[in-house]
Design a protein around this motif. Structure first.
Motif, PDB file in Angstrom:
ATOM      1  N   GLY A 107       0.787  -1.035   0.068  1.00  0.00           N
ATOM      2  CA  GLY A 107      -0.518  -0.113   0.328  1.00  0.00           C
ATOM      3  C   GLY A 107       0.850   1.222   0.001  1.00  0.00           C
ATOM      4  N   LEU A 108       1.915   1.171   0.741  1.00  0.00           N
ATOM      5  CA  LEU A 108       2.782   2.634   0.875  1.00  0.00           C
ATOM      6  C   LEU A 108       3.815   2.771  -0.093  1.00  0.00           C
ATOM      7  N   GLY A 109       4.116   1.196  -1.097  1.00  0.00           N
ATOM      8  CA  GLY A 109       4.377   2.336  -2.264  1.00  0.00           C
ATOM      9  C   GLY A 109       3.558   1.895  -3.274  1.00  0.00           C
ATOM     10  N   LEU A 110       2.609   1.446  -3.375  1.00  0.00           N
ATOM     11  CA  LEU A 110       1.406   2.225  -4.325  1.00  0.00           C
ATOM     12  C   LEU A 110       1.132   4.149  -4.133  1.00  0.00           C
ATOM     13  N   ALA A 111       0.912   4.622  -2.990  1.00  0.00           N
ATOM     14  CA  ALA A 111       1.140   5.694  -2.554  1.00  0.00           C
ATOM     15  C   ALA A 111       1.837   6.439  -3.378  1.00  0.00           C
ATOM     16  N   ILE A 112       3.394   6.051  -3.027  1.00  0.00           N
ATOM     17  CA  ILE A 112       4.520   6.936  -2.663  1.00  0.00           C
ATOM     18  C   ILE A 112       4.296   6.602  -4.665  1.00  0.00           C
ATOM     19  N   LEU A 113       4.234   6.132  -5.488  1.00  0.00           N
ATOM     20  CA  LEU A 113       3.719   5.573  -6.864  1.00  0.00           C
ATOM     21  C   LEU A 113       2.512   6.631  -8.026  1.00  0.00           C
ATOM     22  N   LEU A 114       1.467   6.244  -6.663  1.00  0.00           N
ATOM     23  CA  LEU A 114       0.279   7.557  -7.317  1.00  0.00           C
ATOM     24  C   LEU A 114       0.838   9.145  -6.410  1.00  0.00           C
ATOM     25  N   ALA A 115       1.864   9.379  -5.909  1.00  0.00           N
ATOM     26  CA  ALA A 115       1.618  10.520  -5.445  1.00  0.00           C
ATOM     27  C   ALA A 115       2.768  11.220  -6.386  1.00  0.00           C
ATOM     28  N   VAL A 116       3.214  10.801  -6.782  1.00  0.00           N
ATOM     29  CA  VAL A 116       4.745  11.470  -7.637  1.00  0.00           C
ATOM     30  C   VAL A 116       4.062  11.546  -9.293  1.00  0.00           C
ATOM     31  N   ILE A 184      -5.051   5.030  -1.441  1.00  0.00           N
ATOM     32  CA  ILE A 184      -5.448   6.252  -2.106  1.00  0.00           C
ATOM     33  C   ILE A 184      -5.529   7.072  -1.285  1.00  0.00           C
ATOM     34  N   PRO A 185      -5.264   7.168   0.398  1.00  0.00           N
ATOM     35  CA  PRO A 185      -5.759   7.801   1.348  1.00  0.00           C
ATOM     36  C   PRO A 185      -4.560   8.250   1.681  1.00  0.00           C
ATOM     37  N   ILE A 186      -3.526   8.065   1.527  1.00  0.00           N
ATOM     38  CA  ILE A 186      -1.970   7.583   1.386  1.00  0.00           C
ATOM     39  C   ILE A 186      -1.486   8.631   0.905  1.00  0.00           C
ATOM     40  N   ALA A 187      -1.522   8.443  -0.726  1.00  0.00           N
ATOM     41  CA  ALA A 187      -0.874   9.183  -1.452  1.00  0.00           C
ATOM     42  C   ALA A 187      -1.546  10.936  -1.853  1.00  0.00           C
ATOM     43  N   ALA A 188      -3.271  11.184  -0.867  1.00  0.00           N
ATOM     44  CA  ALA A 188      -3.030  12.622  -1.202  1.00  0.00           C
ATOM     45  C   ALA A 188      -2.581  13.361  -0.264  1.00  0.00           C
ATOM     46  N   PRO A 189      -1.700  13.560   0.639  1.00  0.00           N
ATOM     47  CA  PRO A 189      -1.251  13.657   1.484  1.00  0.00           C
ATOM     48  C   PRO A 189       0.133  14.459   0.893  1.00  0.00           C
ATOM     49  N   LEU A 190       1.074  13.385   0.433  1.00  0.00           N
ATOM     50  CA  LEU A 190       1.937  12.623   0.173  1.00  0.00           C
ATOM     51  C   LEU A 190       2.387  13.381  -1.187  1.00  0.00           C
ATOM     52  N   LEU A 230      12.418  16.169  -2.635  1.00  0.00           N
ATOM     53  CA  LEU A 230      12.326  14.842  -1.845  1.00  0.00           C
ATOM     54  C   LEU A 230      11.794  15.093  -0.035  1.00  0.00           C
ATOM     55  N   LEU A 231      12.661  15.744   0.496  1.00  0.00           N
ATOM     56  CA  LEU A 231      13.020  15.844   1.715  1.00  0.00           C
ATOM     57  C   LEU A 231      11.765  15.585   3.342  1.00  0.00           C
ATOM     58  N   PRO A 232      11.180  17.226   2.573  1.00  0.00           N
ATOM     59  CA  PRO A 232       9.676  17.254   3.499  1.00  0.00           C
ATOM     60  C   PRO A 232       8.572  15.906   2.883  1.00  0.00           C
ATOM     61  N   THR A 233       8.459  15.545   1.680  1.00  0.00           N
ATOM     62  CA  THR A 233       8.257  14.662   1.205  1.00  0.00           C
ATOM     63  C   THR A 233       7.804  13.527   2.318  1.00  0.00           C
ATOM     64  N   LEU A 234       9.471  12.980   1.960  1.00  0.00           N
ATOM     65  CA  LEU A 234       9.883  11.366   3.013  1.00  0.00           C
ATOM     66  C   LEU A 234      10.378  12.056   4.788  1.00  0.00           C
ATOM     67  N   THR A 235       9.492  12.974   5.001  1.00  0.00           N
ATOM     68  CA  THR A 235       9.090  13.531   6.284  1.00  0.00           C
ATOM     69  C   THR A 235       8.244  13.252   6.563  1.00  0.00           C
ATOM     70  N   MET A 236       6.484  13.319   5.304  1.00  0.00           N
ATOM     71  CA  MET A 236       5.655  13.189   5.628  1.00  0.00           C
ATOM     72  C   MET A 236       5.213  11.858   5.459  1.00  0.00           C
ATOM     73  N   ALA A 237       5.722  10.857   5.020  1.00  0.00           N
ATOM     74  CA  ALA A 237       5.620   9.484   4.704  1.00  0.00           C
ATOM     75  C   ALA A 237       5.941   9.132   5.819  1.00  0.00           C
ATOM     76  N   GLY A 238       7.291   9.326   6.632  1.00  0.00           N
ATOM     77  CA  GLY A 238       7.280   9.040   7.693  1.00  0.00           C
ATOM     78  C   GLY A 238       6.174   9.209   9.114  1.00  0.00           C
ATOM     79  N   LEU A 239       5.533  10.169   9.332  1.00  0.00           N
ATOM     80  CA  LEU A 239       4.257  10.792   9.702  1.00  0.00           C
ATOM     81  C   LEU A 239       3.284  10.137   9.575  1.00  0.00           C
TER      82      LEU A 239
END
Length: 348
Positions: A107-116, A184-190, A230-239
């Motif tokens: 799910g996280l992998g797909l969310a990152i792909l959707l977000a990018v 889907i919900p994870i991809a939105a804030p990313l 990438l750095l702010p996005t990486l922080t958001m992914a952790g949160l």
């Protein structure tokens, strides 16, 4: 090394505080798990037998003693025993955790792909209309509840279109809809954070400098803009990992998947405190570890952070190279094969 030790120490402190808070909150819940499980008249247990069960589980001891035994057990990997089933909590977690980890990672992998995809199209897409449409996607995704997404996906892709079977699905097919539901919900804030970061980086002076050197749009995006955004996005992914765990619980419940979500739902229904405490602590450990990894990746991704704490031989702080200098050096190196002092002005 001091940076790593400081971050590890902070992570351990967070774990201890989270464990203590979770233990006290679960202990303060009304009711008694032993009475709820064994006090039913249908079982026919006498008060003496119920008290013997409480002694076996250690529920008759003071709260401080129970806390000390519990935290010592967690340190050694002994999570105790389920009040509802009597099985070792570690065995229950070991059985339920792999399916949940698989769902969370996919799910996280797909969310990152959707977000990018959304962020790049929204900032570099062909046509103002297309960019506006993609900029409106993240607010739409954020407003959709996880359980509602799962129900709609089942109705459309399983019942109406028949593309993904609900009954008799193989392991791969059984993951398709839950992974999409979770992503889907994870991809939105990313996507929102990445779009904002790209917009800010594009306005930086070094982007104009690199473009003036003749860099293409794709070079600017993937070698310079994306790296700095990438750095702010990486922080958001952790949160967002905490939301990922919570979403996995809801998703597994909607799709009737065996995992931590189903185990948690059963533990809540049975007031199974040992299982609930183990789930909370494992989720906290995962969240803390992910954020610790994110913190440790910052100096790896940004060379300026690696040089910020260094000093020259005379004791003065080392100069921190700016983003423009890094970007131009990379462009020159790609053009001439290797950077050298005289390549800035006369190679073109």
């Amino acid at each position: 090394m001091s940076f790593v030790l400081r971050r590890v120490g902070q992570a351990l402190l967070v774990l201890v505080l989270a464990y203590t808070a979770a233990y006290l909150l679960l202990a303060a819940l009304p009711g008694d798990a032993v009475i709820a499980r064994y006090g039913s008249p249908e079982l026919g247990l006498t008060p003496e037998q119920i008290e013997a069960i409480r002694q076996t589980l250690g529920a008759d001891q003071p709260l401080v003693v129970q806390y000390a035994r519990s935290i010592a057990g967690f340190v050694t990997g002994d999570f105790g025993y389920s009040v509802a089933s009597g099985a070792a909590v570690s065995d229950l977690i070991a059985t339920a955790l792999p399916p949940t980890l698989t769902l969370a990672v996919l799910g996280l992998g797909l969310a990152i792909l959707l977000a990018v995809t959304i962020a790049v199209t929204a900032t570099y897409g062909a046509g103002r209309g297309l960019r506006r449409v993609f900029r409106g996607i993240p607010p739409l995704f954020v407003s959709l509840p996880v359980f509602w997404i799962g129900i709609i996906l089942i109705q459309v892709f399983s019942f109406r279109l028949g593309l993904v079977p609900v009954i008799g699905a193989n392991p791969v097919q059984a993951l398709i809809l839950p992974v999409i539901t979770l992503a889907i919900p994870i991809a939105a804030p990313l996507a929102q954070v990445l779009m904002r970061s790209i917009d800010e980086v594009r306005e930086q002076p070094f982007v104009a400098v690199v473009r003036a050197r003749g860099a293409s749009t794709s070079w600017l995006l993937w070698r310079n803009v994306a790296r700095n955004a990438l750095l702010p996005t990486l922080t958001m992914a952790g949160l967002l990992f905490g939301e990922l765990v919570g979403g996995a619980v809801v998703t597994e419940t909607v799709f009737a998947r065996a995992g931590i979500g189903q185990l948690t739902a059963q533990a809540v229904a049975n007031r199974d405190t040992p299982v609930l405490l183990a789930v909370v602590v494992i989720s906290t450990v995962a969240f803390v570890v992910i954020n610790l990894i994110v913190d440790l990746l910052y100096p790896v991704l940004d060379a300026r952070l690696r040089t910020a704490g260094r000093t020259r031989g005379d004791g003065a702080p080392a100069r921190i190279p700016d983003a423009a200098e890094h970007a131009v050096d990379e462009l020159i190196e790609a053009e001439v094969g290797a950077p050298h002092a005289g390549s800035r002005g006369g190679d073109r």
